[in-house]
Design a protein around this motif. Structure first.
Motif, mmCIF file in Angstrom:
data_model
loop_
_atom_site.group_PDB
_atom_site.id
_atom_site.type_symbol
_atom_site.label_atom_id
_atom_site.label_comp_id
_atom_site.label_asym_id
_atom_site.label_seq_id
_atom_site.Cartn_x
_atom_site.Cartn_y
_atom_site.Cartn_z
ATOM 1 N N TRP A 1 29.276 49.007 32.495
ATOM 2 C CA TRP A 1 28.557 47.766 32.778
ATOM 3 C C TRP A 1 27.997 47.250 31.455
ATOM 4 O O TRP A 1 27.361 48.002 30.714
ATOM 5 C CB TRP A 1 27.444 48.076 33.769
ATOM 6 C CG TRP A 1 26.568 46.943 34.211
ATOM 7 C CD1 TRP A 1 26.666 45.623 33.909
ATOM 8 C CD2 TRP A 1 25.430 47.071 35.083
ATOM 9 N NE1 TRP A 1 25.674 44.909 34.525
ATOM 10 C CE2 TRP A 1 24.894 45.776 35.264
ATOM 11 C CE3 TRP A 1 24.824 48.158 35.721
ATOM 12 C CZ2 TRP A 1 23.768 45.539 36.047
ATOM 13 C CZ3 TRP A 1 23.716 47.919 36.508
ATOM 14 C CH2 TRP A 1 23.195 46.616 36.671
ATOM 15 N N GLY A 2 28.249 45.983 31.152
ATOM 16 C CA GLY A 2 27.739 45.433 29.909
ATOM 17 C C GLY A 2 27.394 43.966 30.052
ATOM 18 O O GLY A 2 27.803 43.299 31.015
ATOM 19 N N GLY B 1 29.441 43.016 27.454
ATOM 20 C CA GLY B 1 30.389 42.754 28.527
ATOM 21 C C GLY B 1 31.818 42.787 28.029
ATOM 22 O O GLY B 1 32.723 43.269 28.713
ATOM 23 N N LEU B 2 32.049 42.248 26.822
ATOM 24 C CA LEU B 2 33.374 42.372 26.213
ATOM 25 C C LEU B 2 33.768 43.839 26.093
ATOM 26 O O LEU B 2 34.882 44.231 26.471
ATOM 27 C CB LEU B 2 33.405 41.706 24.839
ATOM 28 C CG LEU B 2 34.704 41.849 24.032
ATOM 29 C CD1 LEU B 2 34.971 40.613 23.187
ATOM 30 C CD2 LEU B 2 34.675 43.076 23.112
ATOM 31 N N HIS B 3 32.852 44.666 25.589
ATOM 32 C CA HIS B 3 33.198 46.072 25.381
ATOM 33 C C HIS B 3 33.355 46.817 26.703
ATOM 34 O O HIS B 3 34.176 47.735 26.803
ATOM 35 C CB HIS B 3 32.155 46.734 24.493
ATOM 36 C CG HIS B 3 32.263 46.306 23.058
ATOM 37 N ND1 HIS B 3 33.425 46.454 22.328
ATOM 38 C CD2 HIS B 3 31.367 45.727 22.219
ATOM 39 C CE1 HIS B 3 33.244 45.990 21.109
ATOM 40 N NE2 HIS B 3 32.002 45.538 21.016
ATOM 41 N N ALA B 4 32.601 46.418 27.733
ATOM 42 C CA ALA B 4 32.783 47.031 29.043
ATOM 43 C C ALA B 4 34.167 46.693 29.604
ATOM 44 O O ALA B 4 34.880 47.568 30.118
ATOM 45 C CB ALA B 4 31.688 46.564 29.996
ATOM 46 N N LEU B 5 34.551 45.433 29.498
ATOM 47 C CA LEU B 5 35.878 45.029 29.980
ATOM 48 C C LEU B 5 36.987 45.679 29.173
ATOM 49 O O LEU B 5 37.992 46.151 29.733
ATOM 50 C CB LEU B 5 35.999 43.509 29.898
ATOM 51 C CG LEU B 5 35.156 42.725 30.900
ATOM 52 C CD1 LEU B 5 35.051 41.264 30.484
ATOM 53 C CD2 LEU B 5 35.751 42.832 32.309
ATOM 54 N N LEU B 6 36.820 45.723 27.867
ATOM 55 C CA LEU B 6 37.832 46.342 27.020
ATOM 56 C C LEU B 6 37.993 47.824 27.379
ATOM 57 O O LEU B 6 39.118 48.344 27.438
ATOM 58 C CB LEU B 6 37.440 46.185 25.553
ATOM 59 C CG LEU B 6 38.543 46.300 24.502
ATOM 60 C CD1 LEU B 6 39.617 45.248 24.721
ATOM 61 C CD2 LEU B 6 37.941 46.167 23.104
ATOM 62 N N ALA B 7 36.868 48.491 27.651
ATOM 63 C CA ALA B 7 36.939 49.895 28.065
ATOM 64 C C ALA B 7 37.687 50.031 29.385
ATOM 65 O O ALA B 7 38.558 50.901 29.542
ATOM 66 C CB ALA B 7 35.533 50.474 28.189
ATOM 67 N N ALA C 1 35.578 51.427 37.361
ATOM 68 C CA ALA C 1 34.980 50.164 37.808
ATOM 69 C C ALA C 1 34.238 49.538 36.641
ATOM 70 O O ALA C 1 33.710 50.247 35.774
ATOM 71 C CB ALA C 1 34.026 50.389 38.980
ATOM 72 N N VAL C 2 34.203 48.195 36.632
ATOM 73 C CA VAL C 2 33.567 47.452 35.542
ATOM 74 C C VAL C 2 32.695 46.345 36.116
ATOM 75 O O VAL C 2 33.115 45.624 37.035
ATOM 76 C CB VAL C 2 34.617 46.822 34.603
ATOM 77 C CG1 VAL C 2 33.926 46.054 33.473
ATOM 78 C CG2 VAL C 2 35.551 47.877 34.027
ATOM 79 N N VAL C 3 31.494 46.199 35.562
ATOM 80 C CA VAL C 3 30.673 45.012 35.793
ATOM 81 C C VAL C 3 30.423 44.371 34.433
ATOM 82 O O VAL C 3 30.047 45.051 33.475
ATOM 83 C CB VAL C 3 29.336 45.349 36.466
ATOM 84 C CG1 VAL C 3 28.436 44.113 36.520
ATOM 85 C CG2 VAL C 3 29.565 45.893 37.875
ATOM 86 N N ALA C 4 30.663 43.070 34.343
ATOM 87 C CA ALA C 4 30.445 42.349 33.087
ATOM 88 C C ALA C 4 29.618 41.106 33.366
ATOM 89 O O ALA C 4 30.035 40.246 34.147
ATOM 90 C CB ALA C 4 31.775 41.980 32.430
ATOM 91 N N VAL D 1 36.871 44.863 38.934
ATOM 92 C CA VAL D 1 36.005 44.164 37.990
ATOM 93 C C VAL D 1 35.122 43.174 38.742
ATOM 94 O O VAL D 1 35.619 42.411 39.580
ATOM 95 C CB VAL D 1 36.831 43.422 36.926
ATOM 96 C CG1 VAL D 1 35.931 42.548 36.053
ATOM 97 C CG2 VAL D 1 37.625 44.394 36.058
ATOM 98 N N LEU D 2 33.823 43.194 38.421
ATOM 99 C CA LEU D 2 32.896 42.166 38.876
ATOM 100 C C LEU D 2 32.417 41.388 37.659
ATOM 101 O O LEU D 2 31.832 41.957 36.736
ATOM 102 C CB LEU D 2 31.695 42.782 39.599
ATOM 103 C CG LEU D 2 30.542 41.814 39.924
ATOM 104 C CD1 LEU D 2 30.994 40.738 40.906
ATOM 105 C CD2 LEU D 2 29.333 42.574 40.469
ATOM 106 N N LEU D 3 32.681 40.080 37.662
ATOM 107 C CA LEU D 3 32.223 39.183 36.604
ATOM 108 C C LEU D 3 31.080 38.335 37.175
ATOM 109 O O LEU D 3 31.230 37.731 38.236
ATOM 110 C CB LEU D 3 33.357 38.268 36.146
ATOM 111 C CG LEU D 3 34.600 38.963 35.576
ATOM 112 C CD1 LEU D 3 35.784 37.999 35.571
ATOM 113 C CD2 LEU D 3 34.329 39.475 34.177
#
Length: 254
Positions: free
Chosen positions: A113-114, A119-125, A134-137, A189-191
């Motif tokens: 989560w970033g 948020g860029l680094h969370a998505l990139l990860a 799972a990702v939250v950005a 992914v949650l944006l």
């Protein structure tokens, strides 16, 4: 329990990079969420949160929901490029996966989560590290190329971020952007992005959301009406915090 200042990486010429680990009491092998701060790649740290949130609220909300949290520092520009920062995130994931038996969380249920640059680094990860489930950005940068200046007067600032001449920056921007790493099989992914954000325009999330849907990924976009960067001007930021914690819990506690 809180363990502060765990050293997860040491790169010659830099101070060691540290993380704080928060684990919920009375929960056996909880999922783990890595929090990655924002700050325009130049500033921020593992303790501070956006000014629209109360101090420590993200860490407390995660542990109250039965999730462990690791809040990480990473090397900052201009000394480090975005690619160096992404390497720090990968090093943090490796460290946390390896130390899971010691600290008691489940490395097979890992979320990231970033916010903003984080948020860029969370998505990139999420798009490049298989362990991420799972990702939250929040209001993320998704395509650095859109921020490349056309005014020669901005050359010095941009060179400080990328550490290269302007003519080479576009290639590096692509390599460091989530938009160019979208793939089939991406994790959910949650944006979450304000439609009045003038610092990172909502088009960044809209385009990535569309790209993720195109490859069949599980992508959810919450457009926050009237919210600026860091959700400035929005009356219920704690509600967005709860939504994000609930999302991570629903994806990681299966």
């Amino acid at each position: 329990m809180i363990r502060r200042g765990l050293e997860y990486s040491a790169v010659p010429g830099f101070e060691p990079t540290l993380l704080d680990l928060y684990t919920p009491d009375g929960v056996t092998r909880p999922p783990l969420v890595i929090w990655i701060h924002g700050g325009g790649f130049h500033s921020g740290d593992r303790v501070g949160l956006p000014g629209t949130l109360s101090p420590g609220s993200i860490f407390g909300a995660l542990t109250a929901a039965g999730l462990a949290c690791a809040s990480i520092d990473y090397r900052l520009a201009p000394a480090a490029r975005p690619a160096d920062q992404a390497a720090d995130v990968r090093a943090a994931v490796r460290f946390l996966v390896q130390r899971a038996p010691r600290y008691g969380y489940d490395p097979d249920r890992l979320g990231v989560w970033g916010e903003s640059a984080g948020g860029l680094h969370a998505l990139l990860a999420g798009l490049t590290i298989p362990q991420v489930k799972a990702v939250v950005a929040w209001y993320p940068v998704t395509d650095l190329a859109e921020f490349l200046p056309t005014d020669p007067a901005d050359l010095e600032r941009q060179s400080a971020l990328y550490g290269v001449l302007m003519k080479d920056a576009r290639e590096l921007a692509g390599a460091a952007s989530p938009m160019t790493h979208v793939r089939e099989g991406a994790p959910p992914v949650l944006l979450v992005h304000g439609d009045a954000d003038e610092e990172v325009p909502i088009s960044q999330s809209l385009r990535l959301h569309g790209r993720l849907l195109d490859v069949g990924a599980d992508s959810t976009l919450h457009v926050v009406p009237g919210a600026g960067h860091c959700f400035e001007g929005y009356p219920d930021v704690p509600g967005l915090l709860k939504e994000s914690v609930d999302y991570l819990g629903s994806r990681l506690m299966r």
